[in-house]
Design an enzyme around this catalytic site. Structure first.
Site, PDB file in Angstrom:
ATOM      1  N   ASP A   1       0.991   2.369   5.438  1.00  0.00           N
ATOM      2  CA  ASP A   1      -0.333   1.808   4.868  1.00  0.00           C
ATOM      3  C   ASP A   1      -1.352   1.911   5.940  1.00  0.00           C
ATOM      4  O   ASP A   1      -1.399   2.083   7.000  1.00  0.00           O
ATOM      5  CB  ASP A   1      -0.061   0.386   4.598  1.00  0.00           C
ATOM      6  CG  ASP A   1       1.056   0.089   3.580  1.00  0.00           C
ATOM      7  OD1 ASP A   1       1.515   1.038   2.825  1.00  0.00           O
ATOM      8  OD2 ASP A   1       0.720  -1.123   2.924  1.00  0.00           O
TER       9      ASP A   1
ATOM     10  N   HIS B   1       2.675   1.510   9.003  1.00  0.00           N
ATOM     11  CA  HIS B   1       1.324   1.704   9.135  1.00  0.00           C
ATOM     12  C   HIS B   1       0.987   2.743  10.059  1.00  0.00           C
ATOM     13  O   HIS B   1       1.449   3.091  11.020  1.00  0.00           O
ATOM     14  CB  HIS B   1       0.539   0.352   9.698  1.00  0.00           C
ATOM     15  CG  HIS B   1       0.707  -0.774   8.565  1.00  0.00           C
ATOM     16  ND1 HIS B   1       2.159  -1.675   8.686  1.00  0.00           N
ATOM     17  CD2 HIS B   1       0.082  -1.364   7.945  1.00  0.00           C
ATOM     18  CE1 HIS B   1       1.713  -2.499   7.781  1.00  0.00           C
ATOM     19  NE2 HIS B   1       0.616  -2.370   7.364  1.00  0.00           N
TER      20      HIS B   1
END
Length: 310
Positions: A127, A279
């Protein structure tokens, strides 16, 4: 690779990283998760909010009793067809060795948010990118022959369109993660939600005009029925996760401690069918990169790793 060889490799990697430090040379980016959303800890598909207190070898909870989508590995980058939040993701091409994924298509979860792959396959999702660490992650994935799913922030796409192009060229799946990581977007008006998601898709398509964007992930996992519905109307299925190493929480962990935490959490909690959240953007992700240097070959040896199918 035997457990002994993996353990020796992990010790050597840890010693090197302990000397060098995994975050000392990282770009000074603003973290999307700095202020937090107050998402409840321990809820599958939610996170990225206020720092969560849990041990280094922490756990990630799965949504119990939830129906799971049937998926199989995919390296496809074909144009997107309209998707529904009630339709289960499906594809056919294999992305890494191991058992084949289930061909059944069970009913969608009640809230329309998929938090498992619906098969024995595991999906790695990243992400808040693209960002300066994205090329490093892409190189590691390429070296291992692994496909993943990238949940992109509109303003970051605007800044790094070349990385979006590389993501697509390498056969990974794209996911809309809103224009500017608005963790309260789902509580706003239908027009505001639609405009945000459409603006993000439009920016992605400036970089990769023909790439499908079949998935939506609400920042912080703060899905609302309205956000899920509008995402579906725009052709995107909502996806959460059930493994979260909290690599965004740089206030709680840093340096080698963060790297060890990510490795331990993902290693201990990933099961057949998991969707793993990590992430590649939104802050200093050098420790995430260091962790996945260890994790990728381990996960590849243990599971079928897939990109969410398109």
């Amino acid at each position: 690779m035997s457990r002994t060889r993996l353990a020796v490799g992990a010790v050597i990697s840890a010693a090197v990283l302990a000397l060098a430090g995994c975050g000392s040379d990282a770009p000074n980016q603003t973290s999307w998760h700095a202020s937090g959303s107050g998402s409840a800890p321990g809820v599958a598909g939610q996170g990225g909010g206020d720092p969560i207190s849990h041990p280094i070898a922490g756990t990630s909870d799965s949504a119990s009793g939830q129906a799971k989508p049937a998926v199989s590995a995919s390296a496809s980058a074909s144009p997107s067809a309209s998707a529904s939040a009630s339709a289960s993701p499906s594809a056919s091409a294999s992305a890494s060795p191991s058992a084949s994924a289930s061909a059944s298509s069970p009913a969608a979860p009640a809230d329309g948010v998929w938090r498992t792959t619906g098969s024995d396959a595991v999906a790695l999702t990243f992400d808040d990118g693209p960002g300066p660490d994205t090329p490093k992650l892409l190189a590691m994935l390429r070296a291992q022959g692994i496909k993943a799913t990238f949940c992109l922030i509109g303003v970051n796409v605007q800044e790094y369109p070349q990385y979006v192009q590389q993501i697509v060229q390498d056969g990974h799946t794209l996911c809309n993660h809103t224009w500017k990581h608005d963790e309260s977007l789902g509580k706003k008006s239908a027009d505001t939600i639609r405009n945000d998601l459409q603006r993000t898709n439009d920016e992605i398509h400036k970089a990769v005009p023909d790439a499908p964007i079949k998935y939506f992930r609400h920042p912080g996992g703060n899905f609302t029925p309205l956000a899920v519905q509008i995402a579906s109307q725009l052709g995107m299925t909502s996806i959460g996760w059930n493994v979260d190493p909290s690599d965004w929480n740089t206030k709680k962990w840093s340096g080698q401690q963060m790297t060890n935490h990510i490795v331990s959490n993902v290693r201990n909690n990933t099961k057949p069918g998991s969707i793993v959240l990590s992430h590649d953007g939104g802050g200093d992700r050098s420790c995430t990169m260091a962790a996945y240097k260890t994790l990728l070959p381990e996960l590849k040896a243990k599971f079928t790793l897939i990109a969410m199918p398109v």
